[in-house]
Design a protein around this motif. Structure first.
Motif, PDB file in Angstrom:
ATOM      1  N   LEU A  42       0.842  -1.199   0.000  1.00 38.11           N
ATOM      2  CA  LEU A  42       0.000   0.000   0.000  1.00 38.11           C
ATOM      3  C   LEU A  42       0.879   1.252   0.000  1.00 38.11           C
ATOM      4  O   LEU A  42       0.642   2.199  -0.764  1.00 38.11           O
ATOM      5  N   GLU A  43       1.934   1.240   0.826  1.00 33.13           N
ATOM      6  CA  GLU A  43       2.858   2.386   0.855  1.00 33.13           C
ATOM      7  C   GLU A  43       3.508   2.590  -0.509  1.00 33.13           C
ATOM      8  O   GLU A  43       3.694   3.723  -0.963  1.00 33.13           O
ATOM      9  N   ASN A  44       3.852   1.476  -1.167  1.00 33.67           N
ATOM     10  CA  ASN A  44       4.497   1.583  -2.480  1.00 33.67           C
ATOM     11  C   ASN A  44       3.573   2.156  -3.553  1.00 33.67           C
ATOM     12  O   ASN A  44       4.038   2.797  -4.487  1.00 33.67           O
ATOM     13  N   ILE A  45       2.261   1.923  -3.419  1.00 33.91           N
ATOM     14  CA  ILE A  45       1.319   2.523  -4.375  1.00 33.91           C
ATOM     15  C   ILE A  45       1.390   4.051  -4.253  1.00 33.91           C
ATOM     16  O   ILE A  45       1.518   4.764  -5.254  1.00 33.91           O
ATOM     17  N   PHE A  46       1.305   4.548  -3.024  1.00 32.25           N
ATOM     18  CA  PHE A  46       1.356   6.009  -2.813  1.00 32.25           C
ATOM     19  C   PHE A  46       2.679   6.582  -3.320  1.00 32.25           C
ATOM     20  O   PHE A  46       2.710   7.624  -3.971  1.00 32.25           O
ATOM     21  N   ALA A  47       3.786   5.857  -3.033  1.00 31.23           N
ATOM     22  CA  ALA A  47       5.112   6.345  -3.434  1.00 31.23           C
ATOM     23  C   ALA A  47       5.237   6.372  -4.960  1.00 31.23           C
ATOM     24  O   ALA A  47       5.719   7.358  -5.532  1.00 31.23           O
ATOM     25  N   ALA A  48       4.788   5.306  -5.640  1.00 33.57           N
ATOM     26  CA  ALA A  48       4.943   5.230  -7.101  1.00 33.57           C
ATOM     27  C   ALA A  48       4.182   6.354  -7.794  1.00 33.57           C
ATOM     28  O   ALA A  48       4.654   6.940  -8.759  1.00 33.57           O
ATOM     29  N   LYS A  49       3.000   6.686  -7.284  1.00 32.25           N
ATOM     30  CA  LYS A  49       2.165   7.715  -7.913  1.00 32.25           C
ATOM     31  C   LYS A  49       2.519   9.128  -7.470  1.00 32.25           C
ATOM     32  O   LYS A  49       2.104  10.101  -8.099  1.00 32.25           O
ATOM     33  N   GLY A  50       3.230   9.236  -6.325  1.00 32.20           N
ATOM     34  CA  GLY A  50       3.420  10.554  -5.714  1.00 32.20           C
ATOM     35  C   GLY A  50       2.095  11.054  -5.185  1.00 32.20           C
ATOM     36  O   GLY A  50       1.738  12.229  -5.331  1.00 32.20           O
ATOM     37  N   ARG A  51       1.322  10.150  -4.561  1.00 38.32           N
ATOM     38  CA  ARG A  51      -0.046  10.489  -4.135  1.00 38.32           C
ATOM     39  C   ARG A  51      -0.064  10.881  -2.660  1.00 38.32           C
ATOM     40  O   ARG A  51       0.524  10.199  -1.826  1.00 38.32           O
ATOM     41  N   PRO A  52      -0.790  11.973  -2.307  1.00 33.59           N
ATOM     42  CA  PRO A  52      -0.900  12.353  -0.896  1.00 33.59           C
ATOM     43  C   PRO A  52      -1.554  11.243  -0.068  1.00 33.59           C
ATOM     44  O   PRO A  52      -2.499  10.588  -0.531  1.00 33.59           O
ATOM     45  N   GLY A  53      -1.050  11.009   1.135  1.00 38.60           N
ATOM     46  CA  GLY A  53      -1.498   9.898   1.974  1.00 38.60           C
ATOM     47  C   GLY A  53      -2.923  10.003   2.464  1.00 38.60           C
ATOM     48  O   GLY A  53      -3.512   9.002   2.903  1.00 38.60           O
ATOM     49  N   ASP A  54      -3.540  11.208   2.392  1.00 37.04           N
ATOM     50  CA  ASP A  54      -4.921  11.340   2.885  1.00 37.04           C
ATOM     51  C   ASP A  54      -5.938  11.073   1.781  1.00 37.04           C
ATOM     52  O   ASP A  54      -7.139  11.259   1.966  1.00 37.04           O
ATOM     53  N   ASN A  55      -5.461  10.650   0.598  1.00 40.34           N
ATOM     54  CA  ASN A  55      -6.381  10.394  -0.516  1.00 40.34           C
ATOM     55  C   ASN A  55      -6.620   8.888  -0.618  1.00 40.34           C
ATOM     56  O   ASN A  55      -5.759   8.149  -1.068  1.00 40.34           O
ATOM     57  N   PRO A  56      -7.799   8.426  -0.175  1.00 40.80           N
ATOM     58  CA  PRO A  56      -8.017   6.983  -0.035  1.00 40.80           C
ATOM     59  C   PRO A  56      -8.055   6.218  -1.359  1.00 40.80           C
ATOM     60  O   PRO A  56      -8.283   6.802  -2.419  1.00 40.80           O
ATOM     61  N   LEU A  57      -7.852   4.900  -1.263  1.00 35.58           N
ATOM     62  CA  LEU A  57      -7.832   4.027  -2.437  1.00 35.58           C
ATOM     63  C   LEU A  57      -9.148   3.258  -2.528  1.00 35.58           C
ATOM     64  O   LEU A  57      -9.756   2.936  -1.497  1.00 35.58           O
ATOM     65  N   ILE A  58      -9.553   2.916  -3.741  1.00 37.23           N
ATOM     66  CA  ILE A  58     -10.743   2.083  -3.938  1.00 37.23           C
ATOM     67  C   ILE A  58     -10.335   0.611  -3.803  1.00 37.23           C
ATOM     68  O   ILE A  58      -9.299   0.202  -4.320  1.00 37.23           O
ATOM     69  N   VAL A  59     -11.168  -0.182  -3.127  1.00 34.73           N
ATOM     70  CA  VAL A  59     -10.914  -1.619  -2.987  1.00 34.73           C
ATOM     71  C   VAL A  59     -11.650  -2.365  -4.112  1.00 34.73           C
ATOM     72  O   VAL A  59     -12.855  -2.185  -4.295  1.00 34.73           O
TER      73      VAL A  59
END
Ligand code: TXA
Ligand code: MG
Length: 315
Positions: A42-59
């Motif tokens: 999950l951390e790697n998804i945020f890192a790869a995209k450069g996505r802010p951590g408060d922006n939730p992911l769809i399951v």
């Protein structure tokens, strides 16, 4: 990191089950998936995209029966939407189960759930040991990826595997409807239109106007989105007519003005949606100086196109 491109759902699922980040096709846009039980993934998804951590992911799930493992409550309105629109281009926001990690939901008490209809996505998700958290497979702020080459351009060297499939048929991200409250509220427009949601649940509320996006119910709406490098000028249907200029591009449903050098004339709003993000990316590759976008009528998938165009045009 070496990025493996494969057409095998088995190979892709094996990487995901080992805790790696894997991009995969869906009928809306490509997703960037990780196992919801694996914090590192999950951390790697945020890192790869450069996505802010408060922006939730769809399951993402392969069958509606999996919802009970993710949501703590399935209200009757959600049952109706599941019955009519799953699998498909619809994400439901429901109260989350305690087992869903905060990393997935950005600390929110709710979770977004989607069951894609795309056969490759479905086969891939079936082979994954757990539900798959996935945002769109693009660098944050860029247009979403609607083909595997766009995923590869944005994320090569940053993710382990890209599952190669056909171009996304719809081309815009899923409709998001919040069913954690009554009545349900549309949060993001998509191919499942407000009109079709209201056919089954007439009290469904429309999306909040854009000016409330600083304090949105959907955290992702406050971030800049969908932007190509070239500036965008909106035209027609409540916006000024455009005059055209050198080295410019046009996408819309009617004939372009003179002097435009690159043109995507779409026969239907569905074709417009399908082409929009790949057109933005082509314009970038061709160093187009300005992109004129005709606003489609505000109905059906036209609402979703207008929403993406308005946000792409925000400076
Ligand atoms: O079509 C799609 O929805 C694609 C494919 C891959 O499924 N996914 C996608 O994900 O567009 P993403 O992360 O680019 O956009 C998800 C949006 C974000 O704006 C996020 O803030 C919102 O969904 N979201 C996720 N969970 C939420 C929640 N619990 N409450 C409100 N909004 C939520
Ligand atoms: Mg996105």
């Amino acid at each position: 990191m070496q990025t493996i491109v494969t057409e095998s759902v088995d190979v892709a699922a094996r990487w995901l089950n080992r805790g790696e980040v894997v991009a995969f096709p869906t009928e809306t846009v490509y997703g960037l998936g990780g196992d919801i039980t694996n914090e590192k993934a999950l951390e790697n998804i945020f890192a790869a995209k450069g996505r802010p951590g408060d922006n939730p992911l769809i399951v993402h799930i392969h069958a509606p029966e999996q919802i009970q493992d993710i949501a703590s409550e399935i209200p009757p309105t959600a049952e109706i939407f599941i019955q009519h629109f799953f699998p498909g281009p619809l994400t439901l926001i429901l109260k989350k189960n305690t087992t869903v990690p905060n990393l997935v939901t950005g600390g929110l008490p709710t979770v977004g759930i989607r069951c894609p209809a795309h056969p490759v996505a479905n086969e891939f998700l079936k082979r994954c040991n757990h539900p798959v958290a996935a945002p769109s497979a693009n660098i944050s702020g860029r247009p979403s990826s609607t083909d595997w080459q766009a995923v590869y351009d944005d994320l090569k060297g940053k993710v382990r595997c890209v599952l190669k499939g056909p171009q996304s048929t719809i081309g815009l991200e899923s409709t998001i409807v919040d069913c954690s409250d009554n009545p349900p509220r549309l949060l993001r427009s998509g191919a499942v239109s407000l009109e079709s949601l209201r056919k089954y649940v007439p009290e469904t509320l429309p999306a909040a106007p854009a000016e409330t996006h600083q304090q949105p119910k959907s955290p992702g709406l406050k971030y800049p989105h969908y932007s190509p490098s070239a500036p965008i000028e909106l035209c027609g249907s409540g916006y000024p007519d455009c005059t055209g200029s050198a080295n410019s591009a046009w996408i819309g449903l009617s004939s372009p003005p003179e002097k435009v050098s690159k043109i995507a004339l779409c026969k239907t709003p569905e074709e417009y949606a399908h082409k929009l993000f790949s057109f933005f990316r082509e314009c970038d590759r061709e160093h187009i100086a300005i992109i004129y976008c005709e606003m489609p009528p505000e109905k059906g998938i036209g609402r979703a196109i207008r929403d993406r165009l308005q946000r792409a045009a925000e400076k």
